[in-house]
Design an enzyme around this catalytic site. Sequence first.
Site, mmCIF file in Angstrom:
data_model
loop_
_atom_site.group_PDB
_atom_site.id
_atom_site.type_symbol
_atom_site.label_atom_id
_atom_site.label_comp_id
_atom_site.label_asym_id
_atom_site.label_seq_id
_atom_site.Cartn_x
_atom_site.Cartn_y
_atom_site.Cartn_z
ATOM 1 N N LYS A 68 0.830 -1.216 0.000
ATOM 2 C CA LYS A 68 0.000 0.000 0.000
ATOM 3 C C LYS A 68 0.862 1.263 0.000
ATOM 4 C CE LYS A 68 -4.337 -1.947 1.406
ATOM 5 N NZ LYS A 68 -5.370 -2.191 2.406
ATOM 6 N N ARG B 21 -3.278 -10.288 4.670
ATOM 7 C CA ARG B 21 -3.710 -10.297 3.262
ATOM 8 C C ARG B 21 -2.580 -9.705 2.429
ATOM 9 N NH1 ARG B 21 -6.048 -6.840 -0.286
ATOM 10 N NH2 ARG B 21 -7.613 -7.654 -1.690
HETATM 11 N N1 PMM Z 1 -7.404 -3.806 0.698
HETATM 12 C C1 PMM Z 1 -7.709 -3.772 -0.609
HETATM 13 C C2 PMM Z 1 -8.768 -4.529 -1.119
HETATM 14 N N2 PMM Z 1 -9.490 -5.337 -0.306
HETATM 15 N N3 PMM Z 1 -9.891 -6.237 1.837
HETATM 16 C C3 PMM Z 1 -9.591 -6.280 3.137
HETATM 17 N N4 PMM Z 1 -10.292 -7.082 3.970
HETATM 18 N N5 PMM Z 1 -8.588 -5.542 3.677
HETATM 19 C C4 PMM Z 1 -7.830 -4.700 2.923
HETATM 20 O O1 PMM Z 1 -6.945 -4.023 3.475
HETATM 21 C C5 PMM Z 1 -8.127 -4.612 1.526
HETATM 22 C C6 PMM Z 1 -9.180 -5.403 1.019
HETATM 23 C C7 PMM Z 1 -6.872 -2.867 -1.475
HETATM 24 O O2 PMM Z 1 -6.603 -3.281 -2.732
HETATM 25 P P1 PMM Z 1 -5.677 -4.573 -3.191
HETATM 26 O O3 PMM Z 1 -6.643 -5.697 -3.400
HETATM 27 O O4 PMM Z 1 -5.080 -4.151 -4.489
HETATM 28 O O5 PMM Z 1 -4.703 -4.824 -2.106
#
Ligand code: PMM
Length: 339
Positions: free
Chosen positions: A277, A312
Amino acid sequence: MLLLEPLGLLHGAAARAAVASGLARPLAGGPSAFALVRFPDGRIRRVGDVPAEVLAGLTAPRPWAGFADTPVVMGILNVTPDSFSDGGLHFDPGRAVAAGLEMVAAGAAIVDVGGESTRPTSVVVPPEEECARIVPVVRALAAQGVAVSVDTRNAATMRATLEAGARIINDVSALAYDPESAAVVAAARCPVVLMHMRGTPQSMSGLAQYRDVAAEVAAELAERLQAAEQAGIAREAICLDPGLGFAKTAEQNCALLERQGLLLALGRPLLVGLSRKGFIGRFGGATRPSERMPGSLAAGLVACRQGAAVLRVHDVAATVQGLRLWRAALGWDTPAPGN
Ligand code: PMM
């Protein structure tokens, strides 16, 4: 709900010795522990001076989605043309399935499939388009026994992907975006991730005003937790997520990471998504998202130190290796003889 913050965190041998002598209590079931606790009015007390039932929100184990041995790694599989880090890479379903299987081979416990980018400048994807992108990928991965979670805000997509074999719903709006979504999750009785955000991906950057980011995120997540329970979702099915990067500045992301333990007072496991990020790039000095693995791993281990149950990440193999070292160095796992 009393928002207590665990302080004096202990790990490894220190945690085991302090818990055995009554000077610390297990954090979220252990093996880490905490010796002090801060009350909402700022008072700090030793855990031995606080009744066990008052500390239960912090100490209780919280198995979720069948993963007792945490932290586990959730691999990110964005089937989108425009996600900030891996947009376009897995837009072809065949490549997406292969990438998901590679993540599992590298040690991911969950593969999180998404069909809509949630970056600040992203365009809203209608559920029909989202389903066209991800249902074939979910079905193929689920058929091979992969624990698939689906990153969506749309009830129709939740329904279609659960039918295709998805096991977990991951909603960045904490079931606030689509009025039908909570009922879909309640009826499916599936595990769900409720992430903190303010506004929408398009409006969130103007909403990052906090007096005390950790306390406010905890209070706002408590409201979403309560709403989910009122909609008929079992508490045991719910995992919470501080939503790093969503309506938070780089400094606020770090403050939240540092005081993440406060969120454990809500009694639920935590999923943390910080991989590649913007704040990792900013503090790590890495402009391109693809160069942010080392900072993501370092910050991910900080999140685990503060009790995260699920990380994640984009870089599954590197994260799994880092976590193995973390566990081994803290005596969580006994290495096989000869190693
Ligand atoms: N960040 C992104 C997308 N989905 N879901 C959860 N639970 N937590 C997160 O921090 C999160 C998410 C940001 O985009 P990416 O899929 O490109 O990392």
